[in-house]
Design a protein around this motif. Structure first.
Motif, PDB file in Angstrom:
ATOM      1  N   PRO A   8       0.828  -1.207   0.000  1.00 43.24           N
ATOM      2  CA  PRO A   8       0.000   0.000   0.000  1.00 43.24           C
ATOM      3  C   PRO A   8       0.858   1.251   0.000  1.00 43.24           C
ATOM      4  CG  PRO A   8       0.222  -0.844   2.213  1.00 43.24           C
ATOM      5  CD  PRO A   8       0.964  -1.808   1.324  1.00 43.24           C
ATOM      6  N   VAL A   9       0.245   2.381  -0.062  1.00 45.70           N
ATOM      7  CA  VAL A   9       0.959   3.662  -0.016  1.00 45.70           C
ATOM      8  C   VAL A   9       1.443   3.923   1.398  1.00 45.70           C
ATOM      9  CG1 VAL A   9       0.716   6.151  -0.263  1.00 45.70           C
ATOM     10  CG2 VAL A   9      -0.318   4.626  -1.945  1.00 45.70           C
ATOM     11  N   ALA A  10       0.627   3.539   2.374  1.00 47.94           N
ATOM     12  CA  ALA A  10       0.993   3.723   3.781  1.00 47.94           C
ATOM     13  C   ALA A  10       0.293   2.676   4.625  1.00 47.94           C
ATOM     14  CB  ALA A  10       0.616   5.130   4.251  1.00 47.94           C
ATOM     15  N   GLU A  11       0.947   2.337   5.724  1.00 48.49           N
ATOM     16  CA  GLU A  11       0.395   1.356   6.664  1.00 48.49           C
ATOM     17  C   GLU A  11       0.699   1.790   8.088  1.00 48.49           C
ATOM     18  OE1 GLU A  11      -0.473  -3.013   5.449  1.00 48.49           O
ATOM     19  OE2 GLU A  11      -1.501  -1.403   6.519  1.00 48.49           O
ATOM     20  N   ILE A  12      -0.294   1.599   8.954  1.00 43.66           N
ATOM     21  CA  ILE A  12      -0.076   1.752  10.391  1.00 43.66           C
ATOM     22  C   ILE A  12      -0.387   0.397  11.006  1.00 43.66           C
ATOM     23  CG2 ILE A  12      -0.771   2.914  12.501  1.00 43.66           C
ATOM     24  CD1 ILE A  12      -1.589   5.306  10.778  1.00 43.66           C
ATOM     25  N   LYS A  13       0.631  -0.196  11.660  1.00 47.48           N
ATOM     26  CA  LYS A  13       0.480  -1.554  12.170  1.00 47.48           C
ATOM     27  C   LYS A  13       0.934  -1.621  13.627  1.00 47.48           C
ATOM     28  CE  LYS A  13       0.204  -4.822   9.490  1.00 47.48           C
ATOM     29  NZ  LYS A  13      -0.915  -5.657   8.998  1.00 47.48           N
ATOM     30  N   ALA A  14       0.446  -2.630  14.313  1.00 46.80           N
ATOM     31  CA  ALA A  14       0.827  -2.841  15.707  1.00 46.80           C
ATOM     32  C   ALA A  14       2.060  -3.732  15.794  1.00 46.80           C
ATOM     33  CB  ALA A  14      -0.325  -3.486  16.471  1.00 46.80           C
ATOM     34  N   VAL A  15       2.863  -3.513  16.812  1.00 48.26           N
ATOM     35  CA  VAL A  15       3.998  -4.404  17.072  1.00 48.26           C
ATOM     36  C   VAL A  15       3.492  -5.831  17.203  1.00 48.26           C
ATOM     37  CG1 VAL A  15       5.734  -5.043  18.788  1.00 48.26           C
ATOM     38  CG2 VAL A  15       5.420  -2.649  18.180  1.00 48.26           C
ATOM     39  N   GLY A  16       4.197  -6.772  16.557  1.00 50.23           N
ATOM     40  CA  GLY A  16       3.807  -8.170  16.635  1.00 50.23           C
ATOM     41  C   GLY A  16       2.851  -8.620  15.550  1.00 50.23           C
ATOM     42  N   SER A  17       2.314  -7.682  14.802  1.00 50.49           N
ATOM     43  CA  SER A  17       1.374  -8.046  13.733  1.00 50.49           C
ATOM     44  C   SER A  17       2.145  -8.392  12.456  1.00 50.49           C
ATOM     45  CB  SER A  17       0.405  -6.901  13.470  1.00 50.49           C
ATOM     46  OG  SER A  17       1.084  -5.762  13.011  1.00 50.49           O
ATOM     47  N   PRO A  18       1.505  -9.107  11.522  1.00 50.76           N
ATOM     48  CA  PRO A  18       2.187  -9.459  10.270  1.00 50.76           C
ATOM     49  C   PRO A  18       2.164  -8.296   9.287  1.00 50.76           C
ATOM     50  CG  PRO A  18      -0.016 -10.377  10.294  1.00 50.76           C
ATOM     51  CD  PRO A  18       0.189  -9.735  11.632  1.00 50.76           C
ATOM     52  N   LEU A  19       3.038  -8.397   8.281  1.00 53.09           N
ATOM     53  CA  LEU A  19       3.128  -7.345   7.272  1.00 53.09           C
ATOM     54  C   LEU A  19       3.370  -7.964   5.906  1.00 53.09           C
ATOM     55  CD1 LEU A  19       3.567  -4.233   6.576  1.00 53.09           C
ATOM     56  CD2 LEU A  19       6.008  -4.799   6.697  1.00 53.09           C
ATOM     57  N   SER A  20       2.761  -7.383   4.901  1.00 48.00           N
ATOM     58  CA  SER A  20       3.052  -7.777   3.532  1.00 48.00           C
ATOM     59  C   SER A  20       3.011  -6.531   2.667  1.00 48.00           C
ATOM     60  CB  SER A  20       2.035  -8.805   3.023  1.00 48.00           C
ATOM     61  OG  SER A  20       2.334  -9.190   1.709  1.00 48.00           O
ATOM     62  N   LEU A  82       8.365  -5.331  14.333  1.00 48.01           N
ATOM     63  CA  LEU A  82       9.049  -4.688  15.443  1.00 48.01           C
ATOM     64  C   LEU A  82       8.930  -3.182  15.286  1.00 48.01           C
ATOM     65  CD1 LEU A  82      12.370  -6.754  15.259  1.00 48.01           C
ATOM     66  CD2 LEU A  82      10.375  -7.236  16.690  1.00 48.01           C
ATOM     67  N   LEU A  83       9.107  -2.457  16.379  1.00 46.83           N
ATOM     68  CA  LEU A  83       9.086  -0.992  16.291  1.00 46.83           C
ATOM     69  C   LEU A  83      10.131  -0.496  15.288  1.00 46.83           C
ATOM     70  CD1 LEU A  83       8.702   0.150  20.008  1.00 46.83           C
ATOM     71  CD2 LEU A  83       7.054   0.493  18.152  1.00 46.83           C
ATOM     72  N   SER A  84      11.265  -1.193  15.259  1.00 49.84           N
ATOM     73  CA  SER A  84      12.374  -0.766  14.406  1.00 49.84           C
ATOM     74  C   SER A  84      12.087  -0.953  12.917  1.00 49.84           C
ATOM     75  CB  SER A  84      13.648  -1.540  14.777  1.00 49.84           C
ATOM     76  OG  SER A  84      13.414  -2.932  14.673  1.00 49.84           O
ATOM     77  N   HIS A  85      10.994  -1.581  12.571  1.00 49.81           N
ATOM     78  CA  HIS A  85      10.624  -1.748  11.162  1.00 49.81           C
ATOM     79  C   HIS A  85       9.975  -0.494  10.572  1.00 49.81           C
ATOM     80  CE1 HIS A  85      10.602  -6.360  11.747  1.00 49.81           C
ATOM     81  NE2 HIS A  85      11.673  -6.011  11.074  1.00 49.81           N
ATOM     82  N   SER A  86       9.668   0.456  11.417  1.00 42.27           N
ATOM     83  CA  SER A  86       9.073   1.688  10.903  1.00 42.27           C
ATOM     84  C   SER A  86      10.007   2.358   9.906  1.00 42.27           C
ATOM     85  CB  SER A  86       8.794   2.656  12.053  1.00 42.27           C
ATOM     86  OG  SER A  86       7.773   2.169  12.881  1.00 42.27           O
ATOM     87  N   GLY A  87       9.415   3.014   8.931  1.00 45.99           N
ATOM     88  CA  GLY A  87      10.241   3.717   7.951  1.00 45.99           C
ATOM     89  C   GLY A  87       9.586   3.724   6.587  1.00 45.99           C
ATOM     90  N   PHE A  88      10.407   3.949   5.599  1.00 47.51           N
ATOM     91  CA  PHE A  88       9.940   4.090   4.230  1.00 47.51           C
ATOM     92  C   PHE A  88      10.537   2.966   3.394  1.00 47.51           C
ATOM     93  CE2 PHE A  88       7.749   6.551   1.258  1.00 47.51           C
ATOM     94  CZ  PHE A  88       8.507   6.786   0.121  1.00 47.51           C
ATOM     95  N   TYR A  89       9.683   2.214   2.716  1.00 46.95           N
ATOM     96  CA  TYR A  89      10.131   1.063   1.927  1.00 46.95           C
ATOM     97  C   TYR A  89       9.982   1.369   0.446  1.00 46.95           C
ATOM     98  CZ  TYR A  89      10.279  -1.561   6.244  1.00 46.95           C
ATOM     99  OH  TYR A  89      10.591  -2.010   7.506  1.00 46.95           O
TER     100      TYR A  89
END
Lengths: 114, 114
Positions: A8-20, A82-89
């Motif tokens: 997506p263009v942007a995502e807000i996710k919780a720590v411990g949740s999956p991401l794709s 993880l919190l450290s996954h925040s950023g721009f991909y």
């Protein structure tokens, strides 16, 4: 003309949740594909690259994984954020090895992990 | 390891003024580094501005110039007279001729005032 689409263009996710995160390249066969990541205030780091379908090389270990299920598709994922996954991909492609080839980038995905 | 250091932003200049964004690199594991400047304009994806793959050569695009200086390990970006449309984030990058990897700097945000 070649196009690269990231979602997506942007995502807000919780720590411990999956991401794709996904990336599709149209108009170019057998591109080299890349995932880059930039933390706020940090450098743009190469995470993975893929030269062909089914083959992915890891460059930086960040508890993320990548897959290339189709010639024109590149997926970045993790089962536990993880919190450290925040950023721009950023997803990118090149015609050949990127040492002296230009990279073509998508518009990126902004990820906020809370 | 290999790294790129560039001017910390934001950099603010007035239209028609000259500009220099410094970039120095360290290529400890790269025998023949290739050097790039990428740019991200507001609302657009990251794109190649210019590249130089031979030491001593100069690259130019859109009025910008950068010379690959192997002695000082530098690749500064310069423009004699900036325009408001040059406002963007500029990234210096280092590519290896023998690996499939490009190392980026942190980026320099340039704001050109009318």
């Amino acid at each position: 003309a070649q196009t690269i689409h990231q979602w997506p263009v942007a995502e807000i996710k919780a720590v411990g949740s999956p991401l794709s995160l996904g990336c599709t390249i149209k108009g170019k066969s057998s591109p080299n594909l890349y995932w880059y990541w930039q933390a706020t205030g940090g450098t743009l780091q190469q995470l993975f690259y893929s030269i062909t379908v089914g083959q992915v090389e890891s460059v930086v270990q960040l508890n993320l994984s990548a897959s290339r299920p189709k010639d024109d598709q590149f997926i970045l994922s993790t089962e536990k954020l993880l919190l450290s996954h925040s950023g721009f991909y950023l997803c990118a492609w090149s015609q050949r090895a990127i040492s002296n080839e230009r990279l073509f980038f998508g518009h990126g995905t902004k990820l906020s992990v809370l | 390891g290999d790294s790129v250091t560039q001017t910390e932003g934001p950099v603010t200049v007035s239209e028609s003024e000259s500009l220099i964004i410094n970039c120095t690199y360290s290529a400890t594991s790269i025998a023949y580094p290739n050097l790039f400047w990428y740019v991200r304009y507001p609302g657009e994806g990251l794109q190649l501005l210019l590249k130089v793959i031979t030491a001593g050569q100069k690259g130019s695009s859109r009025g910008f110039e950068a010379t690959y200086n192997k002695e000082t390990t530098s690749f500064h970006l310069q423009k004699a007279s900036v325009q408001e449309s040059d406002s963007a984030v500029y990234y210096c990058a280092l590519g290896s001729s023998n690996t499939n990897k490009v190392v980026f700097g942190t980026g320099t945000r340039l704001q050109v005032l009318p």
